[in-house]
Write a protein that holds these residues in place. Sequence first.
Motif, PDB file in Angstrom:
ATOM      1  N   LYS A  40     -24.952 -26.705 137.846  1.00 40.49           N
ATOM      2  CA  LYS A  40     -24.710 -25.340 137.374  1.00 40.49           C
ATOM      3  C   LYS A  40     -23.237 -25.067 137.099  1.00 40.49           C
ATOM      4  O   LYS A  40     -22.886 -23.993 136.617  1.00 40.49           O
ATOM      5  CB  LYS A  40     -25.238 -24.337 138.403  1.00 40.49           C
ATOM      6  CG  LYS A  40     -26.743 -24.380 138.525  1.00 40.49           C
ATOM      7  CD  LYS A  40     -27.250 -23.526 139.653  1.00 40.49           C
ATOM      8  CE  LYS A  40     -28.758 -23.695 139.775  1.00 40.49           C
ATOM      9  NZ  LYS A  40     -29.300 -23.082 140.964  1.00 40.49           N
ATOM     10  N   GLY A  41     -22.381 -26.041 137.418  1.00 38.57           N
ATOM     11  CA  GLY A  41     -20.957 -25.881 137.137  1.00 38.57           C
ATOM     12  C   GLY A  41     -20.214 -25.064 138.182  1.00 38.57           C
ATOM     13  O   GLY A  41     -19.088 -24.627 137.942  1.00 38.57           O
ATOM     14  N   ILE A  42     -20.827 -24.856 139.326  1.00 38.60           N
ATOM     15  CA  ILE A  42     -20.194 -24.056 140.370  1.00 38.60           C
ATOM     16  C   ILE A  42     -19.139 -24.881 141.090  1.00 38.60           C
ATOM     17  O   ILE A  42     -18.090 -24.374 141.465  1.00 38.60           O
ATOM     18  CB  ILE A  42     -21.255 -23.497 141.331  1.00 38.60           C
ATOM     19  CG1 ILE A  42     -22.156 -22.538 140.546  1.00 38.60           C
ATOM     20  CG2 ILE A  42     -20.622 -22.795 142.509  1.00 38.60           C
ATOM     21  CD1 ILE A  42     -23.395 -22.119 141.260  1.00 38.60           C
ATOM     22  N   VAL A  43     -19.413 -26.163 141.298  1.00 37.09           N
ATOM     23  CA  VAL A  43     -18.410 -27.088 141.800  1.00 37.09           C
ATOM     24  C   VAL A  43     -18.301 -28.239 140.803  1.00 37.09           C
ATOM     25  O   VAL A  43     -19.241 -28.524 140.062  1.00 37.09           O
ATOM     26  CB  VAL A  43     -18.734 -27.635 143.209  1.00 37.09           C
ATOM     27  CG1 VAL A  43     -18.735 -26.522 144.234  1.00 37.09           C
ATOM     28  CG2 VAL A  43     -20.034 -28.374 143.224  1.00 37.09           C
ATOM     29  N   HIS A  44     -17.153 -28.890 140.813  1.00 32.88           N
ATOM     30  CA  HIS A  44     -16.920 -29.995 139.890  1.00 32.88           C
ATOM     31  C   HIS A  44     -17.788 -31.191 140.274  1.00 32.88           C
ATOM     32  O   HIS A  44     -18.078 -31.402 141.456  1.00 32.88           O
ATOM     33  CB  HIS A  44     -15.439 -30.378 139.926  1.00 32.88           C
ATOM     34  CG  HIS A  44     -15.018 -31.227 138.772  1.00 32.88           C
ATOM     35  ND1 HIS A  44     -15.151 -32.592 138.785  1.00 32.88           N
ATOM     36  CD2 HIS A  44     -14.484 -30.894 137.580  1.00 32.88           C
ATOM     37  CE1 HIS A  44     -14.697 -33.075 137.626  1.00 32.88           C
ATOM     38  NE2 HIS A  44     -14.287 -32.068 136.876  1.00 32.88           N
ATOM     39  N   LYS A  45     -18.197 -31.958 139.285  1.00 31.06           N
ATOM     40  CA  LYS A  45     -19.081 -33.093 139.539  1.00 31.06           C
ATOM     41  C   LYS A  45     -18.419 -34.139 140.432  1.00 31.06           C
ATOM     42  O   LYS A  45     -19.090 -34.792 141.228  1.00 31.06           O
ATOM     43  CB  LYS A  45     -19.538 -33.732 138.226  1.00 31.06           C
ATOM     44  CG  LYS A  45     -18.433 -34.323 137.400  1.00 31.06           C
ATOM     45  CD  LYS A  45     -18.945 -34.864 136.074  1.00 31.06           C
ATOM     46  CE  LYS A  45     -17.789 -35.406 135.251  1.00 31.06           C
ATOM     47  NZ  LYS A  45     -17.743 -36.857 135.236  1.00 31.06           N
ATOM     48  N   ASN A  46     -17.097 -34.272 140.336  1.00 34.56           N
ATOM     49  CA  ASN A  46     -16.413 -35.245 141.193  1.00 34.56           C
ATOM     50  C   ASN A  46     -16.390 -34.781 142.643  1.00 34.56           C
ATOM     51  O   ASN A  46     -16.479 -35.593 143.560  1.00 34.56           O
ATOM     52  CB  ASN A  46     -14.986 -35.484 140.708  1.00 34.56           C
ATOM     53  CG  ASN A  46     -14.930 -36.236 139.397  1.00 34.56           C
ATOM     54  OD1 ASN A  46     -15.966 -36.687 138.905  1.00 34.56           O
ATOM     55  ND2 ASN A  46     -13.762 -36.365 138.821  1.00 34.56           N
ATOM     56  N   LYS A  47     -16.277 -33.493 142.865  1.00 37.11           N
ATOM     57  CA  LYS A  47     -16.344 -32.966 144.234  1.00 37.11           C
ATOM     58  C   LYS A  47     -17.727 -33.203 144.811  1.00 37.11           C
ATOM     59  O   LYS A  47     -17.873 -33.570 145.977  1.00 37.11           O
ATOM     60  CB  LYS A  47     -16.002 -31.482 144.298  1.00 37.11           C
ATOM     61  CG  LYS A  47     -16.107 -30.925 145.729  1.00 37.11           C
ATOM     62  CD  LYS A  47     -15.915 -29.453 145.799  1.00 37.11           C
ATOM     63  CE  LYS A  47     -16.190 -28.850 147.155  1.00 37.11           C
ATOM     64  NZ  LYS A  47     -16.061 -29.693 148.328  1.00 37.11           N
TER      65      LYS A  47
END
Length: 92
Positions: A64-71
């Motif tokens: 959903k783009g709430i946190v970055h995919k790398n995180k």
Amino acid sequence: MPNIASVKKRVRQSEKRRMQNKHLRSRMRTLVKTAQTTIASGDKEAAQKAFQVAVSVIDSTADKGIVHKNKAARDKSRLNAKLKALALANAG
């Protein structure tokens, strides 16, 4: 406070989205912490279940783009490493 109707609507929408994102981000953090404490407790089966729930929520939050995919990947990796360390400690 804005006077233009479209700006008022945009403010309402932004606040609504911010609160939804805040809820989902908080839920993710809570489940990650729960998984960490469950792993630390040493119960392998409960830790595995907590890990699966946490990974599912981490993935959906990242999608959903709430946190970055790398995180999200970093959080999952750290949880998995702790889970494997628990498995090795129980096995040996």
